[in-house]
Design a protein around this motif. Structure first.
Motif, PDB file in Angstrom:
ATOM      1  N   PHE A 129      -0.993   7.761   5.960  1.00 36.54           N
ATOM      2  CA  PHE A 129      -1.169   6.396   5.483  1.00 36.54           C
ATOM      3  C   PHE A 129      -1.630   6.377   4.027  1.00 36.54           C
ATOM      4  O   PHE A 129      -2.735   6.797   3.714  1.00 36.54           O
ATOM      5  N   HIS A 130      -0.764   5.848   3.149  1.00 34.73           N
ATOM      6  CA  HIS A 130      -1.159   5.634   1.761  1.00 34.73           C
ATOM      7  C   HIS A 130      -1.779   4.257   1.597  1.00 34.73           C
ATOM      8  O   HIS A 130      -2.621   4.045   0.725  1.00 34.73           O
ATOM      9  N   GLU A 131      -1.330   3.313   2.386  1.00 32.63           N
ATOM     10  CA  GLU A 131      -1.900   1.961   2.440  1.00 32.63           C
ATOM     11  C   GLU A 131      -2.072   1.597   3.899  1.00 32.63           C
ATOM     12  O   GLU A 131      -1.095   1.513   4.635  1.00 32.63           O
ATOM     13  N   VAL A 132      -3.299   1.404   4.335  1.00 28.57           N
ATOM     14  CA  VAL A 132      -3.529   0.935   5.702  1.00 28.57           C
ATOM     15  C   VAL A 132      -3.234  -0.557   5.777  1.00 28.57           C
ATOM     16  O   VAL A 132      -2.642  -1.056   6.732  1.00 28.57           O
ATOM     17  N   VAL A 133      -3.629  -1.276   4.716  1.00 33.59           N
ATOM     18  CA  VAL A 133      -3.403  -2.723   4.634  1.00 33.59           C
ATOM     19  C   VAL A 133      -2.775  -3.036   3.281  1.00 33.59           C
ATOM     20  O   VAL A 133      -3.402  -2.833   2.245  1.00 33.59           O
ATOM     21  N   ASP A 134      -1.538  -3.506   3.286  1.00 38.82           N
ATOM     22  CA  ASP A 134      -0.905  -3.952   2.051  1.00 38.82           C
ATOM     23  C   ASP A 134      -1.303  -5.403   1.792  1.00 38.82           C
ATOM     24  O   ASP A 134      -1.098  -6.265   2.651  1.00 38.82           O
ATOM     25  N   PRO A 135      -1.884  -5.713   0.631  1.00 43.93           N
ATOM     26  CA  PRO A 135      -2.387  -7.059   0.379  1.00 43.93           C
ATOM     27  C   PRO A 135      -1.309  -8.132   0.437  1.00 43.93           C
ATOM     28  O   PRO A 135      -1.557  -9.245   0.915  1.00 43.93           O
TER      29      PRO A 135
END
Length: 380
Positions: A129-135
Motif C-alpha cells: 500500500f502506497h496510499e491507504v486512503v486517497d484524498p
C-alpha cells in the motif's frame, strides 16, 4: 542468488507517476537476488479523466528496467486481450511471489484479474500500500465505497501486506479491520538516481541568479498545502523576500483557483515562479541543485517521493508532521518539522533555515539493498 522468482505488478511509464519510478527501482533491486518479472498496467483509465493527461505517453523518464528483468508492458483497464496476454506471460514466468502495488482503486479490477490468474499459479500474493486512503477517492461517496469493496476483495486474496510507515500500518489495520501483525513496515527507498550538477550552472540555466531559492516540487493538489506556502512567503520580512525566490515546480492537478488567488494576493508575487507542468528526469537534478530549501507543507500524506529526492541532494527540508513523513524524515538531520496548515510555522521555519545556513546533509542509510532484505522475509 535465490532460486525463487518474483513478479512485480505496477504502473508503466505511460501514465508516469512516483509509483512508476518505485516499480522500476524495486524490480531492479530485487533482480540482484531473484529472478524478476514485471507486469505493467499501461492504460489506467480514459486519458481525458486523468488530471495529468497532458503528459500521458511522453518520454519523461530516463529510468528503465535492467536487462535481466522480463517485462510485460502491458495491461489496459478496458482491453481483455491484454489481460489474456498477461495471463500467458505469467504462465511462462511462473513466479513464486507476486508483489501488487496499490495506490488507486482505478486499477483495482486489474489487480483482481492478476489474483484470478494466480488461482492457477498459486504464488504468494503480497499487497503493498502506497496510499491507504486517497484524498480524492475519499471525497466522492461512490468511489469511496468502490475503493473499500475492492480493497477488501484484494486483502482476502493476499498472503502478506506492506506499508511504508507505522502510521499507515495502523490506518490500514483500522480501515480493513485487520490484525496489525499481518502487516510488514518496509521503508521507502531513496530516489538516488539523480546526480547533482553545478549549483551556479543550474541557477543560470533556470534564470534564478543569486537569490535564495525556496522550492516546492511535485504535483500540485489541495492536500499539498501550496497556497499556505505562498501565504507564508507573503509574510516574510521584506529584507528576506527581496533576496529570495519562491519556486513552485509541478503540474497543477486540482484547485488551480486557490493557488492562483494566493499568488495574486501575495505582495511579493513578482518573486514567485510557477512551472505548471510535469518535469522530466533531465531537469530534476537542475532544480534540486539550484534550490536552497525544499518545503513540503502537506496537510496529509503517506509518503513523499519528493522528500526522498531532496534527502539525496542533502537539502534542508521543511515538512509537515503528517502521516508517514514523520517516520521517513525522522533520521534525516536536515529536517525541520512544522505543524500542518500552520502558515506562521512555515514562515518561522524558512527564517530559521536561513539563519542556520545548514547543510549539505548526509542522506539516511536507506539503500535498495536494505529494502530487498526486508522483502526477503515476506518472499521466502
Amino acid at each position: 542468488m535465490s532460486g525463487k522468482k518474483v513478479c512485480v505488478v505496477g504502473p508503466s511509464k505511460k501514465f508516469l507517476s512516483g509509483i512508476s519510478y518505485y516499480t522500476i527501482r524495486l524490480s531492479n533491486a530485487l533482480a540482484a537476488r531473484y529472478g524478476v518479472s514485471v507486469v505493467c498496467f499501461r492504460n489506467l483509465l480514459p486519458k481525458f479523466l486523468f488530471p495529468g493527461h497532458k503528459h500521458v505517453g511522453q518520454d519523461l523518464s530516463n529510468l528503465s528496467f535492467e536487462k535481466n528483468v522480463a517485462v510485460f508492458d502491458g495491461m489496459d483497464w478496458n482491453n481483455p486481450l491484454t489481460w489474456y496476454r498477461a495471463y500467458k506471460f505469467l504462465m511462462k514466468e511462473k513466479p513464486d511471489a507476486i508483489l501488487l502495488q496499490w495506490w488507486t482503486s482505478s486499477a483495482a479490477h486489474m489487480h483482481l484479474i492478476i489474483c484470478l490468474i494466480n488461482l492457477r499459479l498459486r504464488a504468494k500474493i503480497i499487497l503493498e500500500f502506497h496510499e491507504v486512503v486517497d484524498p480524492f477517492e475519499e471525497s466522492i461517496l461512490p468511489i469511496r465505497m468502490y475503493s473499500r469493496v475492492m480493497g477488501r476483495l484484494l486483502i482476502r486474496r493476499a498472503n502478506g501486506f506492506v506499508t511504508h510507515s507505522d502510521s499507515d500500518k495502523k490506518l490500514l489495520a483500522e480501515k480493513y479491520r485487520m490484525s496489525a501483525e499481518q502487516i510488514q513496515v518496509i521503508p521507502h527507498g531513496l530516489y538516488d538516481q539523480y546526480k547533482a550538477v553545478d549549483r551556479a550552472a543550474a541557477r543560470n540555466s533556470l534564470g534564478l541568479g543569486s537569490d535564495t531559492v525556496i522550492m516546492s516540487f511535485g504535483l500540485i493538489r489541495p492536500y499539498k498545502g501550496i497556497p499556505n506556502l505562498i501565504r507564508a512567503f507573503n509574510e516574510l520580512p521584506a529584507d528576506i523576500a527581496d533576496r529570495s525566490k519562491l519556486l513552485l515546480v509541478g503540474e497543477i492537478w486540482e484547485d488551480r483557483e486557490s493557488v492562483v488567488q494566493a499568488m495574486d494576493e501575495c505582495q511579493y508575487k513578482d518573486r514567485i515562479m510557477l512551472l505548471d507542468r510535469y518535469v522530466s528526469d533531465d531537469e530534476v537534478a537542475q532544480y534540486f541543485s539550484a534550490a536552497d530549501i525544499v518545503v513540503l507543507p502537506y496537510l496529509r500524506a503517506s509518503q513523499s517521493g519528493v522528500a526522498h529526492i531532496a534527502m539525496t541532494f542533502g537539502k534542508p527540508i521543511i515538512v509537515s508532521k503528517v502521516g508517514g513523513l514523520q517516520e521517513s524524515l525522522a533520521d534525516y538531520a536536515g529536517t525541520y518539522f512544522i505543524e500542518p496548515g500552520d502558515i506562521s510555522a512555515i514562515k518561522a521555519a524558512i527564517i530559521r533555515v536561513l539563519e542556520d545556513k545548514p547543510g549539505p546533509f548526509e542522506p539516511p542509510k536507506r539503500g535498495w539493498e536494505e529494502i530487498v532484505e526486508k522483502y526477503a522475509t515476506l518472499i521466502e
